[in-house]
Design a protein around this motif. Structure first.
Motif, short mmCIF file in Angstrom:
data_model
loop_
_atom_site.label_atom_id
_atom_site.label_comp_id
_atom_site.label_asym_id
_atom_site.label_seq_id
_atom_site.Cartn_x
_atom_site.Cartn_y
_atom_site.Cartn_z
N SER A 194 -28.70 47.08 -3.96
CA SER A 194 -27.91 47.15 -4.82
C SER A 194 -26.58 46.53 -5.14
CB SER A 194 -28.76 47.86 -6.11
OG SER A 194 -28.11 49.17 -5.81
N LYS A 201 -25.07 43.30 -6.42
CA LYS A 201 -23.80 42.96 -7.69
C LYS A 201 -22.74 42.14 -6.77
CE LYS A 201 -20.92 46.79 -9.52
NZ LYS A 201 -20.27 48.53 -10.15
N GLN A 241 -24.14 62.29 -9.97
CA GLN A 241 -24.20 62.35 -8.73
C GLN A 241 -25.16 63.35 -8.17
OE1 GLN A 241 -21.14 62.98 -9.85
NE2 GLN A 241 -19.74 61.79 -8.28
N GLN A 272 -28.83 62.34 -9.97
CA GLN A 272 -29.91 61.58 -9.39
C GLN A 272 -30.05 61.95 -7.87
OE1 GLN A 272 -30.00 58.86 -11.43
NE2 GLN A 272 -28.85 59.89 -12.51
N GLU A 328 -35.92 53.98 -5.48
CA GLU A 328 -35.48 53.86 -6.86
C GLU A 328 -34.32 54.43 -7.03
OE1 GLU A 328 -38.76 54.50 -9.43
OE2 GLU A 328 -40.14 53.68 -8.03
N GLN A 329 -34.11 55.36 -6.68
CA GLN A 329 -32.58 56.16 -7.33
C GLN A 329 -31.22 55.27 -6.75
OE1 GLN A 329 -34.19 57.68 -9.89
NE2 GLN A 329 -32.09 58.78 -9.52
N ASN A 331 -30.34 52.42 -6.93
CA ASN A 331 -29.74 51.32 -7.80
C ASN A 331 -29.40 52.22 -9.19
OD1 ASN A 331 -30.88 49.80 -7.15
ND2 ASN A 331 -33.41 50.15 -7.80
N THR A 332 -28.92 53.73 -8.80
CA THR A 332 -28.37 54.54 -10.10
C THR A 332 -27.37 55.62 -9.38
OG1 THR A 332 -30.24 55.93 -10.71
CG2 THR A 332 -29.70 54.41 -11.73
N LEU A 333 -28.15 56.19 -8.37
CA LEU A 333 -27.26 57.19 -7.81
C LEU A 333 -26.18 56.20 -6.74
CD1 LEU A 333 -27.46 59.88 -6.34
CD2 LEU A 333 -28.61 58.74 -3.96
#
Length: 390
Positions: free
Chosen positions: A39, A43, A234, A237, A256-257, A259-261
């Motif tokens: 990710s 970005k 943090q 996640q 998958e995490q 992308n958010t962690l």
């Protein structure tokens, strides 16, 4: 195949198990960082995922190269190098606090002109303090009870360096102080003096909290962890990543995490490892660090001089303690610290300093320098006996 074995025997000296552990962790690092920076690549680099793979792989190779060069140097040289680096690191820490590059509301970095690479002077200060303290303890074994001549210089450098690091990076300062306490214990320092270091170090660190740049964040993280009323984003996640990883994980590159962690490639890379490789993968990584600590500490018992054993013990403990804290944070056993996972997290110059530390440990374990050394001294025997009975 035989030629490769001969080359390894000639060029890779020291503990072969440590070499193996470092190489395995380096390979794991490249694979997991490549997955965790997906990710980030989309970005900032327009989807060029290979950029971070190449950059990180080059830094891993640089760290291994520094490790190889360092292990070729006789370990006794690092006593002098440590004192020189200590003198250099103190003004660097002050300069960084006042004028360094700001990351996460703290001045921890200095950017090197021309090459545009940043480094943390605290990495230099940690290595320098451990080497200097090991040297002082080794030279003062015969009069270790002498407070003024033997112990006072130690407590001054420990308090000063820990306090300066704590101005911008309290977690690193606390870990460094803990490492110094271990060295003092192994080095036969009387317990009353060790307790004095705890008090003095605590005073310096408390002062750093109030004068430093991250005091509010430090107290906030401690309060949230102790109260348990609010789980930081943090940590939340990270828990999701670990809980969904199960026993065997989702598979390489299927996190998958990531992308958010926040910082899945550095501070929370252990959570990504468990998500993709499960508890099995997490246990393997934990075992590798424990094995590294065991091999590093064994050198204390086999070293013919106190300095070598103390140096190996200090550097081994510093690396593995940081790893344990990072993994503990990922699974919710400690407050968030922002410490990377040595040898595994994506990093620039930190990988080089980690390689330098491991090279010094391997230099102590080489054994070829023992041919011209005197027989083990009484002080060395006492140090080994202290460690073995601890």
């Amino acid at each position: 195949m035989e030629n490769i074995k001969i080359w390894f025997d000639r060029n890779l000296k020291g503990d072969p198990i440590i070499w193996g552990i470092v190489i395995i962790l380096s390979v794991i690092s490249i694979v997991v960082v490549y997955s965790a920076t997906g990710s980030l690549a989309y970005k900032y680099t327009g989807g060029n995922t290979e950029k971070y793979l190449i950059d990180h792989s080059m830094m891993v190779l640089a760290g291994l190269l520094v490790m190889w060069v360092a292990h070729k140097i006789p370990y006794k040289t690092y006593g002098l190098i440590g004192r020189f680096l200590l003198v250099v690191s103190i003004p660097l820490l002050l300069f960084t606090f006042l004028f360094g590059s700001t990351v996460n509301e703290a001045n921890r970095w200095i950017t090197i002109p021309v090459i545009n690479k940043a480094f943390q002077p605290s990495d230099i200060a940690k290595l320098a303090l451990i080497a200097t303290l090991a040297s002082l303890l080794a030279r003062k074994q015969k009069n270790i009870d002498d407070f003024r001549n033997a112990f006072l210089p130690m407590i001054v450098v420990i308090g000063l360096v820990s306090g300066l690091i704590g101005l911008a990076n309290m977690s690193t300062a606390v870990l460094l102080l803990s490492t110094c306490l271990l060295l003092l214990f192994i080095g036969r320092v009387p317990m009353k003096y060790i307790l004095m270091v705890v008090l003095v170090g605590g005073l310096f660190l408390t002062t750093s909290v109030f004068l430093g740049q991250r005091g509010g964040t430090f107290f906030s993280r401690i309060e949230k962890f102790v109260s348990g009323d609010e789980i930081p984003f943090q940590a939340e996640q990270s828990f999701i990543a670990i809980s969904t990883g199960g026993i065997t994980g989702k598979g390489p590159g299927k996190s998958e995490q990531r992308n958010t962690l926040p910082h899945p490639y550095s501070d929370f890379i252990y959570a990504i490892i468990i998500e993709e490789y499960g508890m099995v993968g997490g246990a393997v990584v934990l075992f590798l660090y424990l094995a590294l600590l065991f091999r590093g500490m064994r050198i204390v018992a086999s070293s013919t001089k106190p300095f070598g054993g103390l140096l190996s013990a200090g550097l081994s403990f510093a690396l593995v303690l940081q790893a344990m804290v990072n993994m503990a944070v990922a699974v919710g056993l400690g407050p968030i610290t922002g410490l990377p996972l040595p040898l595994l997290s994506m990093g620039g110059t930190s990988l080089v300093f980690t390689g330098f530390s491991l090279g010094i440990i391997l230099s102590v374990s080489r054994g070829d320098h023992q041919e011209h050394l005197d027989s083990p001294s009484e002080g060395s025997n006492k140090v080994r006996k202290t460690f073995q009975t601890a």
